[in-house]
Scaffold this motif. Structure first.
Motif, PDB file in Angstrom:
ATOM      1  N   ASN A  97       0.781  -1.372   0.353  1.00 51.52           N
ATOM      2  CA  ASN A  97      -0.182  -0.424  -0.273  1.00 51.52           C
ATOM      3  C   ASN A  97       0.980   1.172   0.303  1.00 51.52           C
ATOM      4  N   ALA A 139      -3.754  10.314   0.110  1.00 53.22           N
ATOM      5  CA  ALA A 139      -2.226  11.132  -0.370  1.00 53.22           C
ATOM      6  C   ALA A 139      -1.913  11.848   0.545  1.00 53.22           C
ATOM      7  N   ARG A 148       0.908   8.941  -6.577  1.00 49.66           N
ATOM      8  CA  ARG A 148       1.463  10.071  -6.279  1.00 49.66           C
ATOM      9  C   ARG A 148       2.458  11.156  -7.606  1.00 49.66           C
ATOM     10  N   ARG A 202       1.276   4.167  -3.299  1.00 46.80           N
ATOM     11  CA  ARG A 202       0.584   5.186  -3.038  1.00 46.80           C
ATOM     12  C   ARG A 202       1.374   6.160  -3.256  1.00 46.80           C
ATOM     13  N   THR A 210      -6.949   6.362   5.356  1.00 48.48           N
ATOM     14  CA  THR A 210      -6.554   5.520   5.765  1.00 48.48           C
ATOM     15  C   THR A 210      -7.493   3.878   5.922  1.00 48.48           C
ATOM     16  N   VAL A 220      -5.382   6.566  -3.238  1.00 44.00           N
ATOM     17  CA  VAL A 220      -4.601   5.252  -3.489  1.00 44.00           C
ATOM     18  C   VAL A 220      -6.045   3.575  -2.856  1.00 44.00           C
TER      19      VAL A 220
END
Length: 353
Positions: free
Chosen positions: A160, A317, A168, A164, A310, A331
């Motif tokens: 993860n 992000a 980004r 992410r 989260t 994400v």
């Protein structure tokens, strides 16, 4: 969110929940490590031939692939092959949510909000309850598969972080990143399979493919690759491009529900009521940790703080010095496919190609 999109989100959760019985059927024919290599190779080959590479730095793509594609599935498939109940696996794998929050705080120095901390504690309490219950069964032998599945959740959490950072760096390419992530696992997994499972066992797994067990295994593999990974992730990417992550992500909590029910209906596998109760605590913890702060406007992503939002399926992000638009990347990694989605209209278009 329209009624049509709610149905699509529920359909994705259904596909991902059914993915666990599909994996179970495939493991009846193929050894676990080789099955991981085969699963990703079926995606990697057309990806290399037909899809241009993403713009993200390779280090983040490698972290994504190593964590999500290799570590998660090494331990998940190993656990299920060692006797981890299919439905329970779909619950315990949600451990990726608290793992992600903790790792983001430890490795990326992100501030963990009070809400996230409470969610982590509730989810960890549920996971601990499942582990204690399993430790008391069959002399503790059933605890090992649970621990292996937890290691899979940790691998997912590491993936993860790479996912992410990659999104980004290359906004609008989340679906392409998922496809190219699949290029990383086949070779190391094949090497591991040859070393641990051996050529003889691999070759033997190709015998009897026309028998009922073999056909079921091939069907399960096709479902995992085509329906859950490519189809499910494409739909999820499209939904994430049109709605805030906090609106779409909670639908993923239907995955363990579908996994447990499907395992009961299709495999005659029962989950103990106490494990369902502790599993509900895990799901509750994930939902608590992913709930947006008060004051977040409906239809907008939650206000960015040092951590963002989260959950097992959504990592917002972290804020950048420049203003973040409503389409800033979020994400998303699904429960067994690793399919990310970015809240970006360009990614929506790529997911439909």
């Amino acid at each position: 969110m329209t009624a049509r999109d709610r149905l699509l989100a529920a359909l994705v959760a259904l596909c991902w929940g059914l993915n666990f019985p599909a994996i179970h059927l495939s493991l009846e024919q193929f050894p676990p490590f080789f099955l991981v290599a085969l699963r990703f190779a079926l995606i990697a080959i057309p990806t290399v031939l037909l899809v241009r590479p993403p713009r993200a730095p390779r280090r983040w793509l490698l972290l994504y692939g190593a964590g999500f594609g290799v570590l998660q599935f090494v331990f998940l498939y190993w656990a299920m092959d060692a006797g981890m109940p299919t439905g329970l696996a779909s619950l315990v794998l949600q451990s990726s949510a608290p793992f992600t929050v903790v790792l983001a705080g430890a490795l990326l120095r992100e501030r963990i909000t009070a809400r996230q901390a409470i969610g982590v504690l509730v989810a960890v309490g549920g996971l601990a309850g499942i582990a204690v219950h399993r430790a008391g069964l069959d002399g503790g032998a059933t605890l090992v598969p649970v621990l292996l599945t937890l290691c899979g959740g940790l691998g997912w959490a590491l993936g993860n972080l790479g996912n992410r950072q990659a999104v980004r760096a290359a906004p609008g390419e989340a679906f392409r990143l998922m496809l190219w992530m699949s290029v990383i696992p086949p070779l190391p997994m094949l090497a591991l399979s040859l070393a641990v499972e051996g050529p003889a066992r691999i070759g033997q797994s190709f015998q009897g493919l026309t028998a009922p067990t073999g056909l079921a295994a091939l069907g399960g593999l096709a479902f995992t690759v085509v329906v859950a990974t490519v189809g499910g992730s494409g739909l999820w990417a499209s939904l994430m491009s049109r709605h805030p992550a906090t609106t779409v992500a909670p639908f993923s909590m239907l995955v363990p529900v579908v996994g447990i029910v499907a395992s009961w209906l299709l495999l005659r596998e029962t989950t103990a009521p106490v494990e369902i109760a502790w599993g509900a605590a895990v799901v509750a913890g994930v939902l608590i940790g992913s709930t947006p702060p008060r004051g977040t406007r409906r239809g907008q992503p939650p206000a960015a703080d040092a951590t963002g939002t989260t959950s097992a399926v959504a990592i917002a992000a972290t804020p950048s010095p420049r203003p973040v638009s409503p389409s800033a990347s979020v994400v998303v990694a699904d429960t067994v496919t690793g399919a990310p989605a970015a809240a970006d209209s360009a990614d929506c278009a790529s997911s439909r190609r």
